[in-house]
Design an enzyme around this catalytic site. Structure first.
Site, PDB file in Angstrom:
ATOM      1  N   SER A 111      -3.623  -4.338  10.409  1.00 29.00           N
ATOM      2  CA  SER A 111      -3.839  -4.246  11.843  1.00 29.00           C
ATOM      3  C   SER A 111      -3.817  -5.626  12.499  1.00 29.00           C
ATOM      4  O   SER A 111      -3.268  -5.800  13.585  1.00 29.00           O
ATOM      5  CB  SER A 111      -5.171  -3.549  12.130  1.00 29.00           C
ATOM      6  OG  SER A 111      -5.449  -3.541  13.498  1.00 29.00           O
ATOM      7  N   LEU A 113      -2.075  -8.158  11.719  1.00 28.39           N
ATOM      8  CA  LEU A 113      -0.689  -8.612  11.864  1.00 28.39           C
ATOM      9  C   LEU A 113       0.032  -7.803  12.938  1.00 28.39           C
ATOM     10  O   LEU A 113       0.830  -8.354  13.704  1.00 28.39           O
ATOM     11  CB  LEU A 113       0.045  -8.512  10.529  1.00 28.39           C
ATOM     12  CG  LEU A 113      -0.529  -9.368   9.397  1.00 28.39           C
ATOM     13  CD1 LEU A 113       0.220  -9.112   8.096  1.00 28.39           C
ATOM     14  CD2 LEU A 113      -0.488 -10.842   9.759  1.00 28.39           C
ATOM     15  N   ALA A 114      -0.250  -6.504  13.006  1.00 27.61           N
ATOM     16  CA  ALA A 114       0.370  -5.658  14.027  1.00 27.61           C
ATOM     17  C   ALA A 114      -0.014  -6.130  15.426  1.00 27.61           C
ATOM     18  O   ALA A 114       0.796  -6.066  16.348  1.00 27.61           O
ATOM     19  CB  ALA A 114      -0.036  -4.206  13.828  1.00 27.61           C
ATOM     20  N   ASP A 128       7.066   6.900  -3.718  1.00 27.54           N
ATOM     21  CA  ASP A 128       7.219   8.184  -4.411  1.00 27.54           C
ATOM     22  C   ASP A 128       6.517   8.230  -5.761  1.00 27.54           C
ATOM     23  O   ASP A 128       6.441   7.219  -6.466  1.00 27.54           O
ATOM     24  CB  ASP A 128       8.700   8.489  -4.639  1.00 27.54           C
ATOM     25  CG  ASP A 128       9.406   8.968  -3.395  1.00 27.54           C
ATOM     26  OD1 ASP A 128       8.752   9.581  -2.534  1.00 27.54           O
ATOM     27  OD2 ASP A 128      10.629   8.737  -3.281  1.00 27.54           O
ATOM     28  N   VAL A 136       9.992  -3.059  -1.268  1.00 25.89           N
ATOM     29  CA  VAL A 136      10.697  -3.802  -0.231  1.00 25.89           C
ATOM     30  C   VAL A 136      10.041  -3.505   1.111  1.00 25.89           C
ATOM     31  O   VAL A 136       9.735  -2.361   1.436  1.00 25.89           O
ATOM     32  CB  VAL A 136      12.203  -3.475  -0.218  1.00 25.89           C
ATOM     33  CG1 VAL A 136      12.872  -3.997   1.044  1.00 25.89           C
ATOM     34  CG2 VAL A 136      12.880  -4.101  -1.434  1.00 25.89           C
ATOM     35  N   LEU A 137       9.814  -4.559   1.864  1.00 24.71           N
ATOM     36  CA  LEU A 137       9.183  -4.481   3.179  1.00 24.71           C
ATOM     37  C   LEU A 137      10.257  -4.664   4.241  1.00 24.71           C
ATOM     38  O   LEU A 137      11.147  -5.502   4.079  1.00 24.71           O
ATOM     39  CB  LEU A 137       8.129  -5.584   3.310  1.00 24.71           C
ATOM     40  CG  LEU A 137       7.106  -5.637   2.171  1.00 24.71           C
ATOM     41  CD1 LEU A 137       6.321  -6.937   2.217  1.00 24.71           C
ATOM     42  CD2 LEU A 137       6.193  -4.436   2.224  1.00 24.71           C
ATOM     43  N   GLU A 138      10.175  -3.895   5.302  1.00 22.05           N
ATOM     44  CA  GLU A 138      11.102  -4.030   6.423  1.00 22.05           C
ATOM     45  C   GLU A 138      10.329  -4.629   7.590  1.00 22.05           C
ATOM     46  O   GLU A 138       9.644  -3.920   8.312  1.00 22.05           O
ATOM     47  CB  GLU A 138      11.695  -2.670   6.801  1.00 22.05           C
ATOM     48  CG  GLU A 138      12.469  -2.006   5.682  1.00 22.05           C
ATOM     49  CD  GLU A 138      11.751  -0.792   5.120  1.00 22.05           C
ATOM     50  OE1 GLU A 138      10.790  -0.301   5.748  1.00 22.05           O
ATOM     51  OE2 GLU A 138      12.150  -0.343   4.040  1.00 22.05           O
ATOM     52  N   TYR A 171      10.536   9.708  -9.313  1.00 20.15           N
ATOM     53  CA  TYR A 171      11.559   8.820  -8.757  1.00 20.15           C
ATOM     54  C   TYR A 171      12.399   8.140  -9.833  1.00 20.15           C
ATOM     55  O   TYR A 171      13.626   8.151  -9.773  1.00 20.15           O
ATOM     56  CB  TYR A 171      10.911   7.770  -7.836  1.00 20.15           C
ATOM     57  CG  TYR A 171      11.952   6.992  -7.075  1.00 20.15           C
ATOM     58  CD1 TYR A 171      12.477   7.492  -5.893  1.00 20.15           C
ATOM     59  CD2 TYR A 171      12.441   5.782  -7.552  1.00 20.15           C
ATOM     60  CE1 TYR A 171      13.458   6.813  -5.201  1.00 20.15           C
ATOM     61  CE2 TYR A 171      13.426   5.094  -6.862  1.00 20.15           C
ATOM     62  CZ  TYR A 171      13.932   5.614  -5.690  1.00 20.15           C
ATOM     63  OH  TYR A 171      14.921   4.942  -5.022  1.00 20.15           O
TER      64      TYR A 171
END
EC number: 3.5.4.13
Length: 193
Positions: A111, A113-114, A128, A136-138, A171
């Site tokens: 939060s 950082l948001a 999964d 991986v972070l977007e 997965y």
């Protein structure tokens, strides 16, 4: 049901959930365990591509992705990667995570950082059952100022839910699993759909 801090610690102790390197007790709280930022990033290169046809032929789609995505950018410990307003970057967690077939994970950004405009996981925050690898972070900077991101900073938190039954196709056993065992900031593999 979501796992509590006690259940997360037990799952780490008995190897049901594996996080490497193992987080310290201070990283586990309530219903989550903190994860840190790794040192690998990918960005969109300067390019002249007018668009990427997401439903076009696979070969053309992959060629377009290869033209616009950078190679891995390594950021050493102590240095920073700067994410400017309106930019998207891929990064990777410092930790590698392994889940059994009866537990699903969820990654949430912090939060704090948001509130500065940083989106940590733009849409795909489910981990999964049967997952194994780094996450991986977007990243997207929706704020007004560049943000300095440093390897090993706390970037988000994982929480876990135990399923009523193990999934039939974990997965890492699926042939169609495009990001199986990922250890770096892997670019989109949508052309493999």
């Amino acid at each position: 049901m979501r796992l509590t801090d006690i259940e997360i610690e037990q799952a780490l102790d008995n190897g049901t959930i594996v996080i490497e390197p193992r987080p310290g007790i201070e990283a586990i709280s309530g219903v989550s365990v903190d994860v840190r930022l790794g040192g690998q990033f990918r960005v969109f290169k300067d390019h002249t591509a007018p668009y990427i046809d997401l439903s076009g032929p696979s070969v053309e789609m992959q060629a377009a992705l290869d033209r616009v995505m950078s190679e891995i950018i390594e950021i050493p410990d102590g240095e920073a990667f700067f994410l400017h307003p309106g930019e998207l970057a891929l990064a990777v967690t410092y930790e590698s995570v392994t889940l059994p077939a009866d537990i699903v994970g969820w990654l949430d950004g912090r939060s704090s950082l948001a509130r500065l405009g940083l989106m940590v996981h733009v849409t795909a925050h489910r981990i999964d059952p049967g997952w194994q690898g780094k996450i991986v972070l977007e990243f997207y900077n929706s704020g007004k100022l560049p943000l300095a991101l440093r390897p090993r900073m706390t970037i988000g938190a994982l929480n876990f839910e135990r399923l009523n039954h193990a999934v039939a196709r974990p997965y890492n056993t699926r042939k169609s699993a495009k990001y199986k065992d990922q250890q770096e900031a892997v670019a989109s593999r949508i052309s493999q759909d």
